[in-house]
Motif scaffolding. Structure first.
Motif, PDB file in Angstrom:
ATOM      1  N   PHE A   1     -29.364  16.893 -28.657  1.00  0.00           N
ATOM      2  CA  PHE A   1     -30.724  17.431 -28.693  1.00  0.00           C
ATOM      3  C   PHE A   1     -31.572  16.622 -29.670  1.00  0.00           C
ATOM      4  CE2 PHE A   1     -28.969  19.505 -32.423  1.00  0.00           C
ATOM      5  CZ  PHE A   1     -30.039  19.548 -33.311  1.00  0.00           C
ATOM      6  N   ARG A   2     -32.880  16.652 -29.448  1.00  0.00           N
ATOM      7  CA  ARG A   2     -33.848  16.050 -30.360  1.00  0.00           C
ATOM      8  C   ARG A   2     -34.911  17.105 -30.610  1.00  0.00           C
ATOM      9  NH1 ARG A   2     -36.482  10.841 -30.595  1.00  0.00           N
ATOM     10  NH2 ARG A   2     -37.728  10.815 -32.515  1.00  0.00           N
ATOM     11  N   ALA A   3     -35.255  17.347 -31.862  1.00  0.00           N
ATOM     12  CA  ALA A   3     -36.169  18.434 -32.186  1.00  0.00           C
ATOM     13  C   ALA A   3     -37.235  17.997 -33.176  1.00  0.00           C
ATOM     14  CB  ALA A   3     -35.389  19.617 -32.748  1.00  0.00           C
ATOM     15  N   ARG A   4     -38.443  18.487 -32.954  1.00  0.00           N
ATOM     16  CA  ARG A   4     -39.533  18.347 -33.918  1.00  0.00           C
ATOM     17  C   ARG A   4     -39.825  19.752 -34.431  1.00  0.00           C
ATOM     18  NH1 ARG A   4     -42.369  13.821 -33.216  1.00  0.00           N
ATOM     19  NH2 ARG A   4     -42.655  14.038 -35.453  1.00  0.00           N
ATOM     20  N   TRP A   5     -39.524  19.994 -35.689  1.00  0.00           N
ATOM     21  CA  TRP A   5     -39.717  21.307 -36.284  1.00  0.00           C
ATOM     22  C   TRP A   5     -41.012  21.306 -37.084  1.00  0.00           C
ATOM     23  CZ3 TRP A   5     -34.002  21.445 -38.383  1.00  0.00           C
ATOM     24  CH2 TRP A   5     -33.137  21.691 -37.316  1.00  0.00           C
ATOM     25  N   HIS A   6     -42.020  22.033 -36.613  1.00  0.00           N
ATOM     26  CA  HIS A   6     -43.331  22.035 -37.253  1.00  0.00           C
ATOM     27  C   HIS A   6     -43.374  22.913 -38.497  1.00  0.00           C
ATOM     28  CE1 HIS A   6     -45.932  20.292 -33.827  1.00  0.00           C
ATOM     29  NE2 HIS A   6     -44.662  20.046 -33.547  1.00  0.00           N
ATOM     30  N   PHE A   7     -42.575  23.993 -38.500  1.00  0.00           N
ATOM     31  CA  PHE A   7     -42.517  24.890 -39.652  1.00  0.00           C
ATOM     32  C   PHE A   7     -41.090  24.949 -40.177  1.00  0.00           C
ATOM     33  CE2 PHE A   7     -46.099  26.336 -37.063  1.00  0.00           C
ATOM     34  CZ  PHE A   7     -47.122  26.367 -38.006  1.00  0.00           C
ATOM     35  N   SER A   8     -40.944  25.411 -41.404  1.00  0.00           N
ATOM     36  CA  SER A   8     -39.618  25.501 -42.020  1.00  0.00           C
ATOM     37  C   SER A   8     -38.658  26.215 -41.079  1.00  0.00           C
ATOM     38  CB  SER A   8     -39.721  26.259 -43.344  1.00  0.00           C
ATOM     39  OG  SER A   8     -40.558  25.550 -44.253  1.00  0.00           O
TER      40      SER A   8
ATOM     41  N   VAL B   1     -42.421  30.007 -35.991  1.00  0.00           N
ATOM     42  CA  VAL B   1     -41.689  28.798 -35.581  1.00  0.00           C
ATOM     43  C   VAL B   1     -42.450  28.121 -34.457  1.00  0.00           C
ATOM     44  CG1 VAL B   1     -39.625  28.015 -34.314  1.00  0.00           C
ATOM     45  CG2 VAL B   1     -39.364  29.491 -36.317  1.00  0.00           C
ATOM     46  N   PHE B   2     -42.493  26.797 -34.524  1.00  0.00           N
ATOM     47  CA  PHE B   2     -43.056  25.992 -33.436  1.00  0.00           C
ATOM     48  C   PHE B   2     -42.211  24.728 -33.359  1.00  0.00           C
ATOM     49  CE2 PHE B   2     -45.695  23.054 -31.188  1.00  0.00           C
ATOM     50  CZ  PHE B   2     -46.539  23.800 -30.383  1.00  0.00           C
ATOM     51  N   ASN B   3     -41.341  24.665 -32.349  1.00  0.00           N
ATOM     52  CA  ASN B   3     -40.415  23.543 -32.196  1.00  0.00           C
ATOM     53  C   ASN B   3     -40.647  22.828 -30.868  1.00  0.00           C
ATOM     54  OD1 ASN B   3     -39.232  24.469 -34.555  1.00  0.00           O
ATOM     55  ND2 ASN B   3     -37.432  25.328 -33.555  1.00  0.00           N
ATOM     56  N   ASP B   4     -40.642  21.508 -30.896  1.00  0.00           N
ATOM     57  CA  ASP B   4     -40.700  20.696 -29.678  1.00  0.00           C
ATOM     58  C   ASP B   4     -39.283  20.159 -29.475  1.00  0.00           C
ATOM     59  OD1 ASP B   4     -41.128  18.872 -27.648  1.00  0.00           O
ATOM     60  OD2 ASP B   4     -42.869  17.929 -28.574  1.00  0.00           O
ATOM     61  N   ASP B   5     -38.570  20.744 -28.517  1.00  0.00           N
ATOM     62  CA  ASP B   5     -37.142  20.469 -28.332  1.00  0.00           C
ATOM     63  C   ASP B   5     -36.881  19.679 -27.050  1.00  0.00           C
ATOM     64  OD1 ASP B   5     -36.394  21.886 -30.636  1.00  0.00           O
ATOM     65  OD2 ASP B   5     -36.287  23.778 -29.546  1.00  0.00           O
ATOM     66  N   ARG B   6     -35.916  18.770 -27.117  1.00  0.00           N
ATOM     67  CA  ARG B   6     -35.463  18.016 -25.951  1.00  0.00           C
ATOM     68  C   ARG B   6     -33.947  18.124 -25.865  1.00  0.00           C
ATOM     69  NH1 ARG B   6     -39.588  13.746 -24.829  1.00  0.00           N
ATOM     70  NH2 ARG B   6     -41.204  13.912 -26.440  1.00  0.00           N
ATOM     71  N   LEU B   7     -33.448  18.393 -24.657  1.00  0.00           N
ATOM     72  CA  LEU B   7     -32.006  18.487 -24.431  1.00  0.00           C
ATOM     73  C   LEU B   7     -31.582  17.413 -23.432  1.00  0.00           C
ATOM     74  CD1 LEU B   7     -31.383  22.345 -24.071  1.00  0.00           C
ATOM     75  CD2 LEU B   7     -31.367  20.938 -26.135  1.00  0.00           C
ATOM     76  N   VAL B   8     -30.456  16.777 -23.689  1.00  0.00           N
ATOM     77  CA  VAL B   8     -29.929  15.780 -22.758  1.00  0.00           C
ATOM     78  C   VAL B   8     -29.424  16.502 -21.517  1.00  0.00           C
ATOM     79  CG1 VAL B   8     -29.280  14.233 -24.660  1.00  0.00           C
ATOM     80  CG2 VAL B   8     -27.582  15.829 -23.714  1.00  0.00           C
ATOM     81  N   PRO B   9     -29.200  15.778 -20.405  1.00  0.00           N
ATOM     82  CA  PRO B   9     -28.715  16.426 -19.176  1.00  0.00           C
ATOM     83  C   PRO B   9     -27.474  17.278 -19.423  1.00  0.00           C
ATOM     84  CG  PRO B   9     -29.382  14.185 -18.695  1.00  0.00           C
ATOM     85  CD  PRO B   9     -29.466  14.331 -20.190  1.00  0.00           C
ATOM     86  N   GLY B  10     -27.510  18.505 -18.874  1.00  0.00           N
ATOM     87  CA  GLY B  10     -26.373  19.404 -18.961  1.00  0.00           C
ATOM     88  C   GLY B  10     -26.151  20.084 -20.297  1.00  0.00           C
ATOM     89  N   ALA B  11     -27.018  19.821 -21.279  1.00  0.00           N
ATOM     90  CA  ALA B  11     -26.812  20.377 -22.623  1.00  0.00           C
ATOM     91  C   ALA B  11     -27.026  21.887 -22.647  1.00  0.00           C
ATOM     92  CB  ALA B  11     -27.745  19.705 -23.623  1.00  0.00           C
ATOM     93  N   VAL B  12     -26.207  22.563 -23.430  1.00  0.00           N
ATOM     94  CA  VAL B  12     -26.293  24.011 -23.579  1.00  0.00           C
ATOM     95  C   VAL B  12     -26.352  24.338 -25.068  1.00  0.00           C
ATOM     96  CG1 VAL B  12     -25.087  26.205 -23.268  1.00  0.00           C
ATOM     97  CG2 VAL B  12     -25.056  24.498 -21.442  1.00  0.00           C
ATOM     98  N   TRP B  13     -27.438  24.997 -25.506  1.00  0.00           N
ATOM     99  CA  TRP B  13     -27.497  25.471 -26.880  1.00  0.00           C
ATOM    100  C   TRP B  13     -26.616  26.703 -26.954  1.00  0.00           C
ATOM    101  CZ3 TRP B  13     -31.772  22.814 -29.398  1.00  0.00           C
ATOM    102  CH2 TRP B  13     -31.686  22.869 -30.783  1.00  0.00           C
ATOM    103  N   PRO B  14     -25.573  26.701 -27.782  1.00  0.00           N
ATOM    104  CA  PRO B  14     -24.623  27.822 -27.799  1.00  0.00           C
ATOM    105  C   PRO B  14     -25.312  29.167 -28.030  1.00  0.00           C
ATOM    106  CG  PRO B  14     -23.796  25.989 -29.098  1.00  0.00           C
ATOM    107  CD  PRO B  14     -25.217  25.655 -28.752  1.00  0.00           C
TER     108      PRO B  14
END
Length: 235
Positions: A19-26, A43-56
């Motif tokens: 994953f790649r994340a941009r976390w705007h707030f703490s 919270v304001f996050n701009d998140d990217r997940l690679v193919p098939g990725a699952v956030w537990p």
């Protein structure tokens, strides 16, 4: 007038491999005393997940978890009844975590990356019953207008349990859109892609702004621009 622009390079950038994340707030391991929350926006996050990725699967409580799908196919899982089918780009979802629930964000595609904006809004009351509401919007729905996609007023928008509103827009070059701010409220605006003059401030891909006091927020696109804005009470 108060317009505080935060440039793309100043926003926390986390690379977790899958994953790649941009976390705007703490958030999690990132802490900045200047960016803890903006009104009821926590919270304001701009998140990217690679193919098939699952956030537990993981737990939260007393949060309104809001999702805007930027690209790819977003799949959601929870222990509170779930939400059928993956969501395409342009969709929004609200999960009320209230008295406590587990959930998981997932890339429904095994071949394409997925990108989503995740926001946390502090609800107007604690201990709400967990639940999910979602809606698919098209590019046409948000073209050259600020589409109210999530709102405390409900209606055609997905309901959030707070006096807050999330707008998304796809603005063509040269087109201007505007949002009126009521006294005591603020607008958190993020340029997902493109470039625009926001109340006279030049903003480009990845830039964000905290806006308050300004009565009318004008946004004039200099190129094809995708943006998201969150209107919240500041007190």
């Amino acid at each position: 007038m108060t317009v505080q622009v935060r440039r793309d390079a100043e926003i926390s950038d986390v690379d977790g491999g899958w994953f790649r994340a941009r976390w705007h707030f703490s958030f999690d391991t990132y802490y900045d005393p200047e960016y803890v929350q903006f009104g009821t926006l926590r919270v304001f996050n701009d998140d990217r997940l690679v193919p098939g990725a699952v956030w537990p699967m993981h737990p939260h409580r007393d949060i309104e978890g809001l999702t805007y799908v930027v690209e790819g196919s977003f799949r959601h899982e929870d222990d509170a009844g779930g939400a059928p089918g993956p969501l395409p780009a342009g969709s929004v979802q609200r999960m009320t975590l209230g008295r406590g629930a587990f959930h998981s964000e997932q890339n429904a595609s095994e071949t394409e990356p997925m990108r989503f904006i995740q926001m946390w809004i502090i609800p107007a009351e604690r201990g709400l019953e967990p639940g999910v509401e979602q809606k698919v919007f098209t590019a046409e729905n948000r073209t050259d207008r600020l589409l109210r996609a999530i709102s405390g007023d409900g209606g055609e928008a997905v309901l959030v349990h707070q006096d807050a509103h999330v707008f998304v827009a796809r603005v063509n070059p040269g087109v201007e859109v505007a949002h009126e701010l009521v006294a005591g409220r603020g607008l958190y605006l993020y340029v997902i892609e493109g470039g625009a003059d926001v109340v006279g401030e030049r903003m480009v891909t990845g830039d964000a702004a905290r806006i308050s006091v300004e009565r009318v927020v004008t946004i004039r696109a200099n190129e094809a621009t995708e943006l998201i804005a969150v209107d919240v009470a500041l007190s």
